[in-house]
Scaffold this active site. Sequence first.
Site, short mmCIF file in Angstrom:
data_model
loop_
_atom_site.label_atom_id
_atom_site.label_comp_id
_atom_site.label_asym_id
_atom_site.label_seq_id
_atom_site.Cartn_x
_atom_site.Cartn_y
_atom_site.Cartn_z
N GLY A 29 -5.06 -1.93 4.74
CA GLY A 29 -4.03 -3.00 4.46
C GLY A 29 -4.76 -4.57 4.53
N ARG A 30 -5.56 -4.45 5.60
CA ARG A 30 -5.95 -5.92 6.14
C ARG A 30 -7.31 -6.18 5.38
NH1 ARG A 30 -5.10 -2.41 10.38
NH2 ARG A 30 -6.60 -1.96 11.50
N GLU A 72 10.12 -4.44 4.70
CA GLU A 72 10.46 -5.88 4.38
C GLU A 72 10.44 -6.19 2.97
OE1 GLU A 72 8.72 -4.63 7.01
OE2 GLU A 72 8.60 -6.05 8.56
N HIS A 97 -5.13 -33.29 17.01
CA HIS A 97 -3.97 -34.03 17.56
C HIS A 97 -2.98 -33.29 18.11
CE1 HIS A 97 -5.59 -38.03 16.11
NE2 HIS A 97 -6.04 -37.09 15.14
N LYS A 155 8.86 -0.77 14.59
CA LYS A 155 9.63 -0.56 13.29
C LYS A 155 10.57 0.75 13.76
CE LYS A 155 5.51 -0.96 10.44
NZ LYS A 155 4.50 -0.35 9.66
N GLU A 196 -5.07 -6.88 14.79
CA GLU A 196 -4.80 -5.49 14.11
C GLU A 196 -5.70 -4.40 14.24
OE1 GLU A 196 -1.02 -5.12 11.44
OE2 GLU A 196 -2.73 -4.12 10.29
N LYS A 202 0.79 -1.41 -0.04
CA LYS A 202 0.01 -0.03 -0.18
C LYS A 202 0.93 1.18 -0.06
CE LYS A 202 -3.58 2.24 2.39
NZ LYS A 202 -4.59 2.32 3.59
O1 F6P Z 1 1.77 -4.19 9.83
C1 F6P Z 1 1.52 -2.91 9.59
C2 F6P Z 1 0.96 -2.75 8.39
O2 F6P Z 1 0.74 -1.22 7.95
C3 F6P Z 1 -0.27 -3.61 7.93
O3 F6P Z 1 -1.41 -2.79 8.52
C4 F6P Z 1 -0.26 -3.63 6.47
O4 F6P Z 1 -1.10 -4.66 6.05
C5 F6P Z 1 1.27 -4.13 6.36
O5 F6P Z 1 2.05 -3.25 7.48
C6 F6P Z 1 1.94 -3.97 4.97
O6 F6P Z 1 1.79 -2.48 4.60
P1 F6P Z 1 2.17 -2.10 2.99
O7 F6P Z 1 1.05 -2.69 2.45
O8 F6P Z 1 1.92 -0.74 2.85
O9 F6P Z 1 3.44 -2.50 2.62
#
Ligand code: F6P
Length: 545
Positions: free
Chosen positions: A267-268, A212, A384, A509, A353, A206
């Site tokens: 995002g979620r 990452e 199990h 972060k 979240e 987003k």
């Molecule tokens: O974990 C925090 C967060 O902002 C989530 O809400 C989101 O889905 C994820 O990081 C990834 O964010 P992006 O899509 O901006 O890379």
Amino acid sequence: MPSLTQTPTWKSLVSHCAAIQNFDLREAFNLNPRRFEQFSLQFNDILFDYSKNLITEDTRSLLVDLATHSALSSKIEAMFTGEKINHTEQRAVLHTALRNRSNHPVMVDGVDVMSNINQVLAKMRVFTDKVRNEQWLGQTGKPVKDIVNIGIGGSNLGPKMVATALTPYASDKLNVHFVSNVDQTDLVETLKPLNAETTLFIVASKMFNTQETMTNAHSARNWFLEQINDEKAIGKHFVAISTHPENVIEFGIDPENIFEFWDWVGGRYSLWSSIGLSIALQVGMDNFEQLLQGAHEADLHFRDTPFDRNIPVIMGLLGIWYNNFYGAESHAILPYDQSLRYFCEFLQQSDMESNGKSIDREGQPVDYSTGPIIWGQPGTNGQHAFYQLIHQGTKLIPCDFLAPANSHYHLPKHHDILISNFLAQPEALMHGRSAEEVIAELPEQDRNNAILVASKVFEGNKPSNSFLFDKLTPKTLGSLIAFYEHKIFVQGAIWNINSFDQMGVELGKVLAKVILPELLNDETIGSHDCSTNGLINAYKKLRKA
Ligand code: F6P
């Protein structure tokens, strides 16, 4: 406004809970042969049975009162009509518009967002058709065989869960992979068997600045250029999904290859947007639109159905019943469908979240428990592993069981065995096994063995919901996901929290950004607490070794 716990409806629930302390599910079923009809709902092919809960007719009506007095109806309308209910970030929350198959206008800041949504869906259709029909060719003229979605959180979990769940609908010419963790193991092991000539990367983010995802995307780019030493080839092998096209262009992806979405998509809650591109590539755009259709129908149900017959409202209220009145801390998600193996992982982000908050919408600390810990894994594997604790442990763990009546596959016996377990576990949780029953089943010589008898007793009276549906189709999956999303909304609305920001993920972060440069030199670090310093310095020593 009085605090939630001081409202008359809340206090009535507290008294009611005390009054039904001795409620016994076995007895409730014995006394009322219609309990199943009374506490179950049908939606399309989905049967939702919530009769095995610690509730009476009075409980349901008091919980529905709680929803009514929490202005749930107007809060639902506010979401669907694009009000900026994510008030800390001044954003509308419109994942429902992404699957608004009726196309009725949805306005944000005076603009109907439907036309943008439809444009992006059309662009996704053109692109996915080209890739699936082998018309989108890589730099060396070969069609795409492997698609690697690079993203994390909502840009990974939803697409990965749905793409996995819909494997029976997948193209057999394409393999879709998901890389999320910045641990290089994820990327290295995914790329090892792939060939750059036939690989397409989707960089899904987003913000397009997530550490990452950007680290993985740069390493993927390097891997690609090591094999195809031509920057121009990036255009044929990298596409991006983002609300921030400027960041994508800076990364070096062709603007033509950007699939847009908007800041009013959390995002979620984004799998319904272009973030679902990997799903559409895997199962085709018609199936992706069926997924949207299923969610849209669930949205209409949520928006228009009275609360006492409204599946996500009942799900939300039952969660509140156990969370706030019985002290339950967690909720288990137990799909009897191996295709739903990432369903729980997906819901962990969606729910935790969203509702892992401890201040209300006015910024005041809440004096009641909010979002539950979500956990689980598919049956029968979980049976199990951890079911022992649910059956005989000391904690109350409400469970959701989910299963399809029909598998996509046809091996003899498997499905009936699976479903017999799906049916038996909620029955066992509810019914339990008394000392008398245990003694009657034991061989004569063990009947006086009090320890053995006690260890075989199941208390029972443990609550669960069951979802039984025809088959895990794209449409049914869309409805199920939307039910869970709305359940989270209902709970957030009643707890008066903002379910749509996620400030709690920020601090870690920020601190990681402080620590990273400290790892890159040889100095002994002393600027943190002694534990963090100790760990940093030990790492630096070990790394050198
Ligand atoms: O974990 C925090 C967060 O902002 C989530 O809400 C989101 O889905 C994820 O990081 C990834 O964010 P992006 O899509 O901006 O890379």
